[in-house]
Design an enzyme around this catalytic site. Structure first.
Site, PDB file in Angstrom:
ATOM      1  CD  GLU A   1      20.616  -5.829  10.042  1.00  0.00           C
ATOM      2  OE1 GLU A   1      19.750  -6.138  11.722  1.00  0.00           O
ATOM      3  OE2 GLU A   1      20.435  -4.854  10.118  1.00  0.00           O
TER       4      GLU A   1
ATOM      5  CD1 TRP B   1      -2.710   1.526   0.724  1.00  0.00           C
ATOM      6  CD2 TRP B   1      -1.592   1.931   2.260  1.00  0.00           C
ATOM      7  NE1 TRP B   1      -3.078   2.400   0.675  1.00  0.00           N
ATOM      8  CE2 TRP B   1      -2.602   2.683   1.990  1.00  0.00           C
ATOM      9  CE3 TRP B   1      -1.194   2.734   3.989  1.00  0.00           C
ATOM     10  CZ2 TRP B   1      -2.416   3.675   2.507  1.00  0.00           C
ATOM     11  CZ3 TRP B   1      -1.595   3.184   4.468  1.00  0.00           C
ATOM     12  CH2 TRP B   1      -2.299   4.676   4.272  1.00  0.00           C
TER      13      TRP B   1
ATOM     14  CD1 TRP C   1      15.773  -7.694  14.619  1.00  0.00           C
ATOM     15  CD2 TRP C   1      18.400  -7.712  14.659  1.00  0.00           C
ATOM     16  NE1 TRP C   1      16.299  -8.233  16.201  1.00  0.00           N
ATOM     17  CE2 TRP C   1      17.447  -8.733  15.729  1.00  0.00           C
ATOM     18  CE3 TRP C   1      19.658  -7.744  14.762  1.00  0.00           C
ATOM     19  CZ2 TRP C   1      17.758  -9.304  16.687  1.00  0.00           C
ATOM     20  CZ3 TRP C   1      20.058  -8.251  15.635  1.00  0.00           C
ATOM     21  CH2 TRP C   1      19.549  -9.154  16.292  1.00  0.00           C
TER      22      TRP C   1
END
Length: 475
Positions: free
Chosen positions: A147, A76, A106
């Site tokens: 990560e 969106w 992360w």
């Protein structure tokens, strides 16, 4: 040593320093796209970015699917409201600007990355998808923010496969004949580098490496500590503790084979916060009972954006301390303690990067600078970097004052027979799910209904017409 030899040595040293300082020219700025959902003075849209304060802008984040294709996490905002298009349109204001799309972060972790890079077919699909995505949306490069390889759900084979993936990406990008950038954000310490990366491969295939030289300390340590100290503190006595600072991180990566000109030193535009166990003990290394209070905009316990920190200082009651040993500030008030970077410490880090001939500086991230100038000049952190690099600082762009959500253009459909939620033109929220909302457009005797869903845990705010935090919405 003769006088002539001494003079020649001094000239050579001076030439090296001049060459090193001239090499430090990149200013890489990450942008957290979810900041458009923040409240009040924290709400940040693409139009708040000054495209003249960075040489490279990186849009975060897209995700990765199990088949290696790109996953748009907030369609969106990214597509319907055109955030990615508007982001790349910033190059119209600054034709020298390069834009990149970052994948991972992360929250993505390692599981899907590990699956994809462990399979040649999936890895090939990943590289092709990345290239197609850049071409379709107008990005100049691709930033790998995994990560981390071989950690957080990954496998030991990630380290080798990460290098293999970089080689494939480089080949695919170069075959286009266009200079697409390939970069990566990497963990700070030498120990983390040994676990996750074959540094010579990064040096060979990447255009530059964004070193995440922050998050060295947090409330999880049980004691106060600076988010991104330049040097170790007096309480950092073990080898592991001394490793958690900018100097040690940079030296570790250079020692492992990364060329200085490819290392871009990351700096945090935020601080780590702590709740002191004893208000009377407020020094570095003081015991803490918990993370610090959340900021009014980022709303995450244990951290505050620089914009939130400077507003706290303006409100008064805080004691500010310059940490001479670590060359960064901290502040405290009652049982709250914050270790952070300010323009002074940022300037010192820029000078440090210049002295080593590093490729540039990186910030995480633009939306937590004082972008409204509430505490003084707009974007003081970014401007300090430019000033330290002797770059000219242009005027800030004008930002539209409206905070309402732009209306999408729904595609014509056949008149619905059942199931429409629309009773009038405009936005409506789903009666049973506050995260789902609709834009209704009258078309003769019926409505065209476009359905959207807020990202993450956000819900739709009918008063502000934006996705907002549940605690701030009457749902």
């Amino acid at each position: 040593m003769s006088s002539l030899v001494k003079i020649l040595a001094l000239i050579a040293a001076a030439a090296f320093v001049a060459q090193a300082e001239a090499a430090t020219d990149k200013i890489v700025c990450y942008f957290g796209s979810w900041s458009t959902y923040r409240n009040g003075n924290g709400k940040f849209s693409v139009e708040n970015i000054n495209p003249h304060l960075c040489t490279h802008l990186i849009y975060t984040f897209v995700g990765i699917n199990g088949d290696g294709s790109i996953n748009i996490l907030d369609r969106w905002n990214e597509i319907d409201l055109g955030a990615m298009r508007r982001f790349n349109d910033l190059k119209k204001q600054n034709p020298k600007l390069k834009t990149l799309i970052a994948i991972g972060g992360w929250n993505e972790g390692s599981l899907i990355f590990t699956k994809v890079v462990s399979n040649d077919r999936l890895m090939e699909n990943f590289a092709n998808s990345a290239l197609l995505f850049m071409q379709e949306h107008g990005f100049d490069g691709f930033d790998l923010d995994w990560e981390y390889p071989a950690r957080r759900g990954g496998a030991a084979t990630d380290k080798v496969n990460f290098s293999k993936m970089l080689k494939l990406f480089r080949k695919k990008f170069d075959e286009t004949g266009k200079k697409y950038l390939l970069t990566a954000a990497v963990a700070g310490t030498g120990t983390a580098a040994d676990l996750s990366y074959e540094v010579p491969a990064l040096n060979e295939y990447l255009d530059f490496v964004n070193l995440m030289a922050y998050d060295f300390h947090g409330s999880y340590d049980g004691v106060t500590g600076q988010n991104a100290p330049l040097y170790p503190s007096n309480v950092d006595l073990s080898l592991e503790a001394k490793e958690r600072c900018v100097q040690a991180s940079v030296e570790a990566w250079l020692a492992r084979g990364l060329s200085p000109e490819k290392l871009v030193l990351g700096m945090g535009v935020y601080g780590r916060t702590f709740t002191l166990s004893n208000q009377a003990n407020n020094r570095v290394g003081a015991p803490v009972s918990n993370a610090g209070h959340q900021g009014p905009y980022t709303m995450e316990a244990g951290m505050m954006g620089y914009n939130e920190i400077c507003e706290k200082i303006l409100q008064g009651g805080w004691t500010e301390v310059w940490d001479e040993k670590q060359q960064v500030p901290y502040m405290y008030k009652g049982d709250q303690w914050v270790g952070y970077d300010n323009p002074k410490s940022i300037h010192i880090k820029v000078d440090y990067a210049k002295s080593l001939g590093l490729g540039g500086l990186m910030i995480w991230s633009v939306e937590t600078d004082d972008f409204k100038g509430i505490c003084g000049s707009k974007n003081p952190i970014q401007k300090e970097i430019n000033s330290a690099l002797d770059k000219s600082i242009p005027e800030e762009p004008e930002v539209p004052s409206t905070t309402q959500t732009p209306k999408p253009e729904p595609q014509p459909t056949q008149p619905p027979t059942t199931g429409t939620k629309c009773s009038q033109e405009g936005y409506m929220r789903d009666p049973t799910n506050c995260a789902v909302f609709y834009y209704c457009k009258k078309n003769g005797s019926y409505f065209i209904q476009s359905e959207f869903k807020c990202a993450g845990n956000l819900v739709f705010d009918l008063d502000k017409l934006v996705c907002n935090y549940p605690s701030l919405v009457n749902c």
